[in-house]
Design an enzyme around this catalytic site. Structure first.
Site, mmCIF file in Angstrom:
data_model
loop_
_atom_site.group_PDB
_atom_site.id
_atom_site.type_symbol
_atom_site.label_atom_id
_atom_site.label_comp_id
_atom_site.label_asym_id
_atom_site.label_seq_id
_atom_site.Cartn_x
_atom_site.Cartn_y
_atom_site.Cartn_z
ATOM 1 C CG HIS A 332 95.293 131.784 16.229
ATOM 2 N ND1 HIS A 332 94.280 130.993 16.032
ATOM 3 C CD2 HIS A 332 96.248 131.212 15.617
ATOM 4 C CE1 HIS A 332 94.864 129.991 15.068
ATOM 5 N NE2 HIS A 332 95.957 130.395 14.709
ATOM 6 C CB CYS A 333 90.481 135.163 17.544
ATOM 7 S SG CYS A 333 90.516 134.214 18.760
#
Length: 342
Positions: A332-333
Site C-alpha cells: 500500500h505504501c
C-alpha cells in the site's frame, strides 16, 4: 465539494515510483537488486487489474525500461524517496461536478524531517503526478502522507495521533484543525482517531504510526485490523488497544461496524528487532487485491481467505513484501490509486 472515494471504488490507474539509489534502496548490489525486483513485482501484479503509471528518476530510466512490462507507462521526473502513497497526491473527486478530478498536495517532509531522509525532490512529485493526470491541485498546509489516512468513501477518515499531531510534522496542530483540513480536502465529516501504530513503525526509519499498516476500511461497515496473536510481541497489546479504540469510536458515532482481525504471520523478529509484517497494507484494485505475502504458507493463505471474503468478487494476488517491509513499508505504501471519473 471534494471527497476521497473509497479505495474499492473504480480506478483509472495506479501510480508508483521506481526505486533509485540511496539510503532506502540499500548499500549493496544485492540489496539494491532486491529492492528493484520487489517494486517491479508489485507493478506487474497491479497491472493485471488496471493500468500502472511509474514515475522514474532520470538516473533509472534505462533500468526501468528493462525491468518493467511495456504496458506500464513511464513518467520521468526527479525523485529521491519513492513511496508513492506518501510523496504523491491524494486523489479526490467532486460528486457535484462530473469528470472533476482533484489532487491534494500535502506538504511532505520525509516523515518528520529525520536526518537520514532525502525528500526535497519527492516533495514536488504530487504536482508532477497531478499535472500528468489532468487533476486540479488542492494545496494544503498540513504535513501529511497518504499512508497516514484511510477513508470509507462516505465521510469517515481513520487517523493516528502520532502522525497528524507529530510535532516534527505539525507542531501547532490539534485534532480540530486536522479534522477541518480533512473535511476541506477529503470531504471527511467524521474522524476516527487511533492513539498509535505498530511498534516497528517508531524505529529510526519508521513513519511514527501510519494507519495503513494497522487498520483499513473494507467497506463503510467493515474494518480490517492487524492482529498480533503472540503475547510476547508488543503489537499484541497494540492490536488490543486499537480494536478498543475503533469499537468505541464507531459506537460514539452510532454506527455498527464489524472489526475483523487479520492474524499476523508467525515470524516475530528479524535482525533489527520486532517485525511489523502486516496484511493490512494491501492495495485494492479493479477486480483484485494485491496482498502482502511473507513466505509463511499457512498465514498467507489464511490472510488471503479473510481478505477475499472482505472484498467479494475480487481476486487476491499475493506478492512477497518482505523486501519492501525491510525498507520501511508495504504494498500500500508504494502505490496510489487514481479514481475513475465519469
Amino acid at each position: 465539494m471534494w471527497r476521497m472515494p473509497a479505495e474499492s471504488a473504480p480506478h483509472e490507474r495506479t501510480w508508483m515510483a521506481f526505486p533509485r539509489e540511496g539510503v532506502t534502496l540499500g548499500d549493496t548490489v544485492v540489496a539494491r537488486e532486491e529492492g528493484y525486483r520487489a517494486w517491479t513485482d508489485v507493478a506487474h501484479a497491479v497491472a493485471r487489474f488496471e493500468p500502472v503509471s511509474m514515475v522514474v528518476d532520470p538516473t533509472e530510466i534505462a533500468r526501468a525500461r528493462r525491468m518493467l512490462d511495456s504496458s506500464i507507462e513511464i513518467v520521468e521526473a526527479p525523485l529521491d524517496e519513492f513511496w508513492m502513497r506518501d510523496v504523491g497526491p491524494t486523489f479526490v473527486t467532486d460528486p457535484d461536478r462530473p469528470g472533476a478530478l482533484g489532487a491534494v498536495d500535502w506538504i511532505f517532509n520525509g516523515w518528520g524531517a529525520p536526518d537520514w531522509a532525502e525528500w526535497q525532490k519527492s516533495a514536488l512529485i504530487a504536482r508532477v503526478v497531478a499535472e500528468h493526470a489532468g487533476a486540479e491541485v488542492i494545496d494544503s498546509l498540513l504535513v501529511a502522507e497518504g499512508g497516514g489516512l484511510h477513508v470509507d468513501g462516505v465521510g469517515t477518515v481513520l487517523l493516528t495521533d502520532t502522525v497528524q499531531l507529530d510535532p516534527r510534522r505539525n507542531p501547532h496542530a490539534d485534532r480540530a484543525r486536522v479534522e477541518a483540513e480533512m473535511a476541506r480536502t477529503l470531504g471527511a465529516t467524521d474522524a476516527v482517531w487511533l492513539s498509535r501504530g505498530l511498534t516497528r513503525d517508531y524505529d529510526e526509519f519508521g513513519t511514527n504510526g501510519h494507519v495503513d499498516i494497522v487498520a483499513t476500511f473494507a467497506s463503510p461497515d467493515h474494518v480490517l485490523l492487524h492482529e498480533q496473536r503472540d503475547a510476547t510481541h508488543p503489537d499484541h497489546e497494540v492490536s488490543r488497544i486499537v480494536r478498543g479504540e475503533l469499537e468505541a469510536a464507531f459506537a460514539a458515532l452510532g454506527r455498527s461496524v464489524t472489526v475483523t482481525g487479520v492474524p499476523a504471520p508467525t515470524t516475530l523478529r528479524d535482525d533489527h528487532g520486532w517485525v511489523d509484517w502486516s496484511y493490512i497494507n494491501h492495495l485494492v484494485t479493479n477486480d483484485g487485491v494485491v496482498l502482502c505475502g511473507f513466505g509463511d504458507e499457512a498465514a498467507d493463505a489464511r490472510a488471503a481467505e479473510i481478505v477475499a471474503d472482505a472484498y467479494p468478487g475480487r481476486r487476491v494476488v499475493l506478492v512477497d513484501a518482505r523486501p519492501i517491509f525491510d525498507r520501511g513499508g508495504g504494498i500500500h505504501c508504494i502505490t496510489q490509486q487514481q479514481p475513475r471519473v465519469s
